[in-house]
Design a protein around this motif. Structure first.
Motif, short mmCIF file in Angstrom:
data_model
loop_
_atom_site.label_atom_id
_atom_site.label_comp_id
_atom_site.label_asym_id
_atom_site.label_seq_id
_atom_site.Cartn_x
_atom_site.Cartn_y
_atom_site.Cartn_z
N HIS A 66 0.85 -1.20 0.00
CA HIS A 66 0.00 0.00 0.00
C HIS A 66 0.88 1.26 0.00
CE1 HIS A 66 -3.16 -2.86 0.70
NE2 HIS A 66 -4.01 -1.90 0.34
N VAL A 67 1.37 1.58 -1.17
CA VAL A 67 2.31 2.70 -1.35
C VAL A 67 1.58 3.99 -1.75
CG1 VAL A 67 4.27 1.20 -1.88
CG2 VAL A 67 2.78 2.02 -3.74
N GLN A 68 0.29 4.05 -1.50
CA GLN A 68 -0.48 5.23 -1.87
C GLN A 68 0.06 6.53 -1.28
OE1 GLN A 68 -1.75 2.27 -0.98
NE2 GLN A 68 -3.75 1.89 -1.90
N PRO A 69 0.66 6.52 -0.07
CA PRO A 69 1.21 7.80 0.42
C PRO A 69 2.24 8.39 -0.55
CG PRO A 69 1.12 6.21 2.21
CD PRO A 69 0.77 5.46 0.95
N PHE A 70 3.05 7.53 -1.15
CA PHE A 70 4.08 8.02 -2.07
C PHE A 70 3.47 8.45 -3.41
CE2 PHE A 70 6.14 4.98 0.83
CZ PHE A 70 6.94 5.89 1.51
N LEU B 237 3.74 12.23 -4.95
CA LEU B 237 4.21 12.45 -6.31
C LEU B 237 3.35 13.46 -7.07
CD1 LEU B 237 6.29 11.43 -8.44
CD2 LEU B 237 4.60 9.70 -9.06
N VAL B 238 2.03 13.47 -6.82
CA VAL B 238 1.13 14.28 -7.65
C VAL B 238 0.37 15.38 -6.92
CG1 VAL B 238 0.82 12.38 -9.31
CG2 VAL B 238 -0.85 12.71 -7.46
N THR B 239 0.38 15.37 -5.60
CA THR B 239 -0.48 16.28 -4.85
C THR B 239 0.29 17.44 -4.22
OG1 THR B 239 -1.88 14.39 -4.30
CG2 THR B 239 -2.26 16.41 -3.07
N PRO B 240 -0.05 18.68 -4.57
CA PRO B 240 0.59 19.84 -3.94
C PRO B 240 0.32 19.84 -2.43
CG PRO B 240 -0.75 20.50 -5.83
CD PRO B 240 -1.06 19.06 -5.56
N GLY B 241 1.37 20.06 -1.66
CA GLY B 241 1.22 20.18 -0.21
C GLY B 241 1.24 18.85 0.53
N PHE B 242 1.31 17.73 -0.18
CA PHE B 242 1.44 16.42 0.46
C PHE B 242 2.86 15.97 0.21
CE2 PHE B 242 0.98 11.92 1.23
CZ PHE B 242 0.02 11.85 2.22
N GLY B 243 3.73 16.25 1.18
CA GLY B 243 5.16 16.05 0.99
C GLY B 243 5.64 14.62 1.18
N TRP B 244 6.87 14.41 0.75
CA TRP B 244 7.50 13.09 0.85
C TRP B 244 7.70 12.69 2.31
CZ3 TRP B 244 7.48 10.02 -3.18
CH2 TRP B 244 7.38 10.59 -4.44
N PHE B 245 8.01 13.65 3.17
CA PHE B 245 8.18 13.34 4.59
C PHE B 245 6.86 12.83 5.17
CE2 PHE B 245 7.91 14.55 9.09
CZ PHE B 245 9.00 13.84 9.59
N THR B 246 5.78 13.53 4.87
CA THR B 246 4.46 13.11 5.34
C THR B 246 4.14 11.71 4.82
OG1 THR B 246 3.66 15.37 5.55
CG2 THR B 246 1.99 13.66 5.25
N ALA B 247 4.41 11.48 3.55
CA ALA B 247 4.16 10.16 2.96
C ALA B 247 4.96 9.08 3.68
CB ALA B 247 4.50 10.18 1.47
#
Length: 176
Positions: A88-92, A96-106
């Motif tokens: 379930h890699v949906q956070p990444f 990849l595509v969502t403004p404001g949803f950063g890699w650290f958060t993912a």
């Protein structure tokens, strides 16, 4: 195995199928509306809608008796369950595509799900349910109080964690 068997579980009842798809479509519609309101690109809106369909529907699917029988059948091990969580890699995908949803958060959301799954699967069987709820409560608090996510995605971590830690990892309670 037909498509319903693959998306829900073998021998799912009409009610389980209906509840699963209804929740998937309602969740996708809510996420679609939130993503449109956020004025994100069409690619982002499409990805968010697809992720929502999977997670909302999956939260219900994984809680069905049919899915419990399928995912917790003889021969299934902690390795199978951890693998299911790990894919379930949906956070990444969102990072990849969502403004404001950063890699650290993912990465933190992914780590919360995976570490929670490890804690639940290594726990003694009689403690898995309370550990699953405790782990989920702590992970939800971190995800919603410490991490920064766009308002249109505040549903994401809670639904992901419910799907994986509570619905998928807990077998049917057969003690009653």
């Amino acid at each position: 195995m037909n498509l319903t068997d693959r998306l829900i579980a073998p021998h799912a009842t009409r009610g389980e199928v209906t509840a699963s798809f209804a929740t998937a479509f309602v969740g996708a519609a809510l996420a679609f509306g939130l993503a449109l309101d956020a004025e994100w690109s069409w690619l982002c809106v499409a990805v968010v809608t697809f992720v929502a369909f999977d997670l909302f529907g999956g939260a219900v699917v994984n809680a069905t008796t049919a899915a419990k029988r399928w995912f917790h059948r003889p021969g299934r091990t902690a390795r199978h369950h951890l693998g299911f969580v790990a894919i379930h890699v949906q956070p990444f995908l969102l990072a990849l595509v969502t403004p404001g949803f950063g890699w650290f958060t993912a990465a933190v959301i992914y780590a919360l799900a995976l570490s929670g799954a490890v804690l639940i699967t290594v726990a003694p069987r009689d403690l898995r349910r309370p550990i699953a709820f405790g782990t989920t409560a702590v992970a939800l608090t971190v995800a919603t109080s410490i991490l920064t996510t766009p308002n249109a995605l505040t549903w994401f971590a809670p639904v992901l964690l419910i799907k994986l830690l509570l619905a998928h990892l807990l077998p049917e309670d057969t003690d009653h």
